[in-house]
Scaffold this active site. Sequence first.
Site, mmCIF file in Angstrom:
data_model
loop_
_atom_site.group_PDB
_atom_site.id
_atom_site.type_symbol
_atom_site.label_atom_id
_atom_site.label_comp_id
_atom_site.label_asym_id
_atom_site.label_seq_id
_atom_site.Cartn_x
_atom_site.Cartn_y
_atom_site.Cartn_z
ATOM 1 N N PRO A 94 2.043 2.707 7.788
ATOM 2 C CA PRO A 94 1.047 2.231 8.028
ATOM 3 C C PRO A 94 -0.160 3.283 8.535
ATOM 4 C CG PRO A 94 2.999 2.121 9.643
ATOM 5 C CD PRO A 94 3.315 2.462 8.258
ATOM 6 N N GLU A 121 12.223 2.835 12.304
ATOM 7 C CA GLU A 121 11.066 3.355 12.914
ATOM 8 C C GLU A 121 10.151 4.388 12.100
ATOM 9 O OE1 GLU A 121 9.468 2.713 15.512
ATOM 10 O OE2 GLU A 121 10.968 1.007 15.974
ATOM 11 N N ARG A 159 -1.647 -4.586 -12.812
ATOM 12 C CA ARG A 159 -2.712 -5.366 -13.540
ATOM 13 C C ARG A 159 -3.746 -4.474 -14.489
ATOM 14 N NH1 ARG A 159 -5.990 -8.121 -10.959
ATOM 15 N NH2 ARG A 159 -5.748 -10.321 -11.923
ATOM 16 N N ASP A 173 -12.475 -9.200 -11.883
ATOM 17 C CA ASP A 173 -11.844 -9.899 -10.559
ATOM 18 C C ASP A 173 -12.860 -9.058 -9.378
ATOM 19 O OD1 ASP A 173 -9.728 -11.708 -11.441
ATOM 20 O OD2 ASP A 173 -8.513 -9.741 -11.541
#
Length: 257
Positions: A94, A121, A159, A173
Amino acid sequence: MLKLLTVWIDVLTLFPSMFMSPLQESILKRAQQCGHLTLLLHQIRDYTFDRHQMTDDLPYGGGRGMVMKPEPIFRAVHAISGTDASIPIVLLSPQGRTFTQQMAMTMAQQPRIIFICGHYEGVDERVRQCLVTDEISIGDYVLTGGELAAMVVIDAIARFIPGVLAPGAAFDDSYASGLLEGSQYTRPPVYAGIEVPAVLRSGHHAVIAHWKHQAALQKTYMRRPDLLENLDLDREDLAFIKELQQLQRNPGEPNEE
Ligand SMILES: C[S@@+](CC[C@H](N)C(=O)[O-])C[C@H]1O[C@@H](n2cnc3c(N)ncnc32)[C@H](O)[C@@H]1O
């Protein structure tokens, strides 16, 4: 004969079975069957040497939860990559760079990538400092593990591997050209009191392409005006956006959608 382009992806995880169903369906399944994508799942626990096969331990300095130990991750990466120092080693985190369509396009040109999925963690800091070449986040929120994030990234990369989708399909897209894709319709021609714009049924390819471009500009202007700031828009596009701004100031006037 055209050379088959393949991206080989190794995933290091404590939970390989999480990948089974999502990667064995639809386009990703076909991409693997056709040899465009090779996915190898590696159980990090297989690279432990202790009797209990420990992959995590208590954090130094105290605190909640467990931290993934560095040695099994280092061993796994070295066993997989051998002496090839050119392979990108990507930690899902993150705290990494936020993943984008541009990054998916670039990564699809790599012959091989190793992904490391953290859990608990997270991973010992030495993995970040001495092993990984990139850290990728799929958004500003925290997941329980890197597995779902890795699947999202792999799907977006696949993709862009030539042959996985119809030629050019991924480039129509949202985000590929910097714009969101415009509104799309299928049959029936009238539904919920809303009629499909006549131009889309006209069969006139050049007019349809022009309409679709303006519909993409309009959608981007309405939903993500920030994206327009990074684009090199031509005179016609700028004039169209000016029209949209005027329409916004004088609502009630007819518009394209
Ligand atoms: C619970 S998270 C650890 C969060 C860490 N303690 C922190 O605050 O930064 C466990 C693992 O999930 C993965 N993860 C969580 N959120 C993610 C995100 N937004 N993008 C990519 N991976 C993520 C990472 O591999 C991470 O090591």
